[in-house]
Write a protein that holds these residues in place. Sequence first.
Motif, PDB file in Angstrom:
ATOM      1  N   ILE A  25       0.840  -1.200   0.000  1.00  0.00           N
ATOM      2  CA  ILE A  25       0.000   0.000   0.000  1.00  0.00           C
ATOM      3  C   ILE A  25       0.870   1.243   0.000  1.00  0.00           C
ATOM      4  O   ILE A  25       0.652   2.171  -0.786  1.00  0.00           O
ATOM      5  N   THR A  26       1.898   1.275   0.843  1.00  0.00           N
ATOM      6  CA  THR A  26       2.771   2.459   0.897  1.00  0.00           C
ATOM      7  C   THR A  26       3.641   2.573  -0.348  1.00  0.00           C
ATOM      8  O   THR A  26       3.900   3.682  -0.815  1.00  0.00           O
ATOM      9  N   GLN A  27       4.073   1.448  -0.897  1.00  0.00           N
ATOM     10  CA  GLN A  27       4.879   1.490  -2.123  1.00  0.00           C
ATOM     11  C   GLN A  27       4.067   2.062  -3.286  1.00  0.00           C
ATOM     12  O   GLN A  27       4.546   2.913  -4.033  1.00  0.00           O
ATOM     13  N   VAL A  28       2.844   1.569  -3.436  1.00  0.00           N
ATOM     14  CA  VAL A  28       1.973   2.054  -4.520  1.00  0.00           C
ATOM     15  C   VAL A  28       1.687   3.538  -4.325  1.00  0.00           C
ATOM     16  O   VAL A  28       1.795   4.334  -5.265  1.00  0.00           O
ATOM     17  N   TYR A  32       2.808   6.521  -6.816  1.00  0.00           N
ATOM     18  CA  TYR A  32       1.730   7.342  -7.369  1.00  0.00           C
ATOM     19  C   TYR A  32       2.021   8.822  -7.123  1.00  0.00           C
ATOM     20  O   TYR A  32       1.929   9.638  -8.040  1.00  0.00           O
ATOM     21  N   VAL A  33       2.386   9.177  -5.899  1.00  0.00           N
ATOM     22  CA  VAL A  33       2.666  10.573  -5.566  1.00  0.00           C
ATOM     23  C   VAL A  33       3.865  11.089  -6.371  1.00  0.00           C
ATOM     24  O   VAL A  33       3.838  12.211  -6.873  1.00  0.00           O
ATOM     25  N   ASP A  37       3.332  14.180  -8.768  1.00  0.00           N
ATOM     26  CA  ASP A  37       4.136  15.391  -8.591  1.00  0.00           C
ATOM     27  C   ASP A  37       4.919  15.729  -9.854  1.00  0.00           C
ATOM     28  O   ASP A  37       5.049  16.897 -10.219  1.00  0.00           O
ATOM     29  N   HIS A  38       5.414  14.691 -10.517  1.00  0.00           N
ATOM     30  CA  HIS A  38       6.187  14.916 -11.744  1.00  0.00           C
ATOM     31  C   HIS A  38       5.335  15.588 -12.827  1.00  0.00           C
ATOM     32  O   HIS A  38       5.771  16.554 -13.446  1.00  0.00           O
ATOM     33  N   VAL A  39       4.111  15.094 -13.038  1.00  0.00           N
ATOM     34  CA  VAL A  39       3.283  15.668 -14.100  1.00  0.00           C
ATOM     35  C   VAL A  39       2.652  17.000 -13.693  1.00  0.00           C
ATOM     36  O   VAL A  39       2.394  17.839 -14.546  1.00  0.00           O
TER      37      VAL A  39
END
Length: 154
Positions: A25-28, A32-33, A37-39
């Motif tokens: 859960i934390t890896q996903v 995702y974040v 953040d990149h886009v």
Amino acid sequence: MSKKYSKFLPTTEDFNLEDFPFYWITQVHAQYVLNVDHVLKKYGVDNSRRRLLIALESQPNASVSDLSDKIVSKMSTTTKIVYRLKEEGFVNTYSCLDDARITRVILTESGKQMTRKINDLMAVILEQSFEGLTTLQIEKMMESLKHIFKNLSH
């Protein structure tokens, strides 16, 4: 603790971190974040602002407290994000007519435009995230995550 869940906990000698559900859960979430953040960087918006704007889009005229609950954030953190977004022209605030202690938040036209841009970018990330999964698999996963969230919220 019942043995039912023991294989998922780091209490055994042969424990593998990848068997711990919250690891995934934390890896996903972290990946995702990073992708979000990149886009969003090109629009000058970060994940915290995105979460609040999307929550506000789904619940117009929400109170700061409602938004705090919706994005699972401390009230003080949510307040800071609201006032940052207000300075940037994406939201406005006003005192509730029924109870002046309650601050309500609304999207400005600029905030609505930014939310549309964010949603377009999120569609790309969503497609990338769920590639190879069926709609039923995604629905089942969401059902399980909602159940876990409800369990943790007690």
